[in-house]
Design a protein around this motif. Structure first.
Motif, PDB file in Angstrom:
ATOM      1  N   ALA A  90       2.470   1.511  -3.488  1.00 37.12           N
ATOM      2  CA  ALA A  90       1.485   1.944  -4.488  1.00 37.12           C
ATOM      3  C   ALA A  90       1.171   3.427  -4.323  1.00 37.12           C
ATOM      4  CB  ALA A  90       0.216   1.102  -4.375  1.00 37.12           C
ATOM      5  N   LEU A  91       0.976   3.828  -3.075  1.00 33.96           N
ATOM      6  CA  LEU A  91       0.697   5.252  -2.833  1.00 33.96           C
ATOM      7  C   LEU A  91       1.878   6.113  -3.253  1.00 33.96           C
ATOM      8  CD1 LEU A  91      -1.344   7.251  -1.692  1.00 33.96           C
ATOM      9  CD2 LEU A  91      -0.290   6.909   0.542  1.00 33.96           C
ATOM     10  N   PHE A 126       3.993   9.381  -9.859  1.00 33.79           N
ATOM     11  CA  PHE A 126       3.431   9.529 -11.196  1.00 33.79           C
ATOM     12  C   PHE A 126       2.814  10.925 -11.383  1.00 33.79           C
ATOM     13  CE2 PHE A 126      -0.317   9.264 -13.976  1.00 33.79           C
ATOM     14  CZ  PHE A 126       0.313   8.960 -15.183  1.00 33.79           C
ATOM     15  N   PHE A 127       2.045  11.361 -10.388  1.00 32.61           N
ATOM     16  CA  PHE A 127       1.428  12.686 -10.491  1.00 32.61           C
ATOM     17  C   PHE A 127       2.491  13.796 -10.463  1.00 32.61           C
ATOM     18  CE2 PHE A 127      -2.591  10.587  -9.043  1.00 32.61           C
ATOM     19  CZ  PHE A 127      -3.349  10.930 -10.147  1.00 32.61           C
ATOM     20  N   TRP A 174       0.845  -1.208   0.000  1.00 33.69           N
ATOM     21  CA  TRP A 174       0.000   0.000   0.000  1.00 33.69           C
ATOM     22  C   TRP A 174       0.873   1.249   0.000  1.00 33.69           C
ATOM     23  CZ3 TRP A 174      -4.839   0.422  -1.232  1.00 33.69           C
ATOM     24  CH2 TRP A 174      -5.660  -0.677  -1.139  1.00 33.69           C
ATOM     25  N   LEU A 215       4.118   5.341  -5.568  1.00 32.28           N
ATOM     26  CA  LEU A 215       4.201   5.338  -7.028  1.00 32.28           C
ATOM     27  C   LEU A 215       3.151   6.255  -7.649  1.00 32.28           C
ATOM     28  CD1 LEU A 215       4.920   1.576  -7.840  1.00 32.28           C
ATOM     29  CD2 LEU A 215       6.464   3.527  -8.064  1.00 32.28           C
ATOM     30  N   ILE A 216       1.972   6.266  -7.060  1.00 30.69           N
ATOM     31  CA  ILE A 216       0.917   7.158  -7.571  1.00 30.69           C
ATOM     32  C   ILE A 216       1.334   8.621  -7.386  1.00 30.69           C
ATOM     33  CG2 ILE A 216      -1.460   7.942  -7.198  1.00 30.69           C
ATOM     34  CD1 ILE A 216      -2.196   5.040  -6.628  1.00 30.69           C
ATOM     35  N   LEU A 217       1.860   8.935  -6.216  1.00 33.00           N
ATOM     36  CA  LEU A 217       2.337  10.308  -5.974  1.00 33.00           C
ATOM     37  C   LEU A 217       3.494  10.654  -6.911  1.00 33.00           C
ATOM     38  CD1 LEU A 217       2.185  10.592  -2.083  1.00 33.00           C
ATOM     39  CD2 LEU A 217       0.730  11.736  -3.752  1.00 33.00           C
TER      40      LEU A 217
END
Length: 169
Positions: free
Chosen positions: A17-18, A24-25, A14, A20-22
């Motif tokens: 993933a969080l 990416f943005f 988790w 990687l999402i941050l």
């Protein structure tokens, strides 16, 4: 699939993933900012070129205007100096009217030496005769002779009278 769900239940996954999402943005925001800034840089470079071209054109126009004003100023200074010299020269020379009056008076004085009895009437008569003689002598050979030698021109008009050889003064 059970393995996959077990992996997804892990807090590390988790967090990863969080993260990687941050990331990416942040990466997407950086890319879009870079593209926007590169467009702004190109636009500003074009504006800078246009402004430099305008400035160069304006400076050329001003330089040509200044050069023409300096040329005109130089010409006017030369004309002023020439006029100042001409004015000084003309002020130092007697005018044509003064020379004419002098020649008339000289001829009248020569006649007065011949006719001395009554000074005032004789002077007026001599002055009138000299003026009429001068006006008559404005044309022809007398004028040429008077230009070369003014005193001879008037003596020739008097028929040689007024010669200072007989005059004791």
């Amino acid at each position: 699939m059970e393995n996959f769900t077990d992996i997804l239940k892990q807090p590390f996954v988790w967090g990863l993933a969080l993260g990687l999402i941050l990331a990416f943005f942040a990466w997407k925001s950086g890319i879009s900012t870079k593209i926007r800034l590169s467009r702004d840089i190109r636009r500003l470079e074009n504006e800078l070129r246009e402004l430099q071209g305008h400035l160069n054109t304006q400076l050329k126009i001003n330089a040509q205007g200044n050069q023409s004003l300096q040329d005109e100023l130089k010409t006017l200074k030369e004309q002023n100096e020439n006029l100042r010299i001409s004015n000084a020269t003309l002020q130092s020379k007697p005018g044509r009217a003064e020379v004419k009056q002098y020649q008339i008076m000289e001829a009248a004085v020569r006649q007065m030496r011949e006719q001395a009895p009554g000074f005032a009437p004789a002077w007026e008569k001599a002055l009138r005769d000299a003026e009429s003689e001068f006006e008559a002598g404005e044309n022809g050979l007398r004028r040429l002779v008077r230009k070369v030698m003014p005193a001879i021109g008037y003596q020739a008009g008097n028929g040689g009278a007024g010669d200072d050889k007989d005059d004791p003064n």
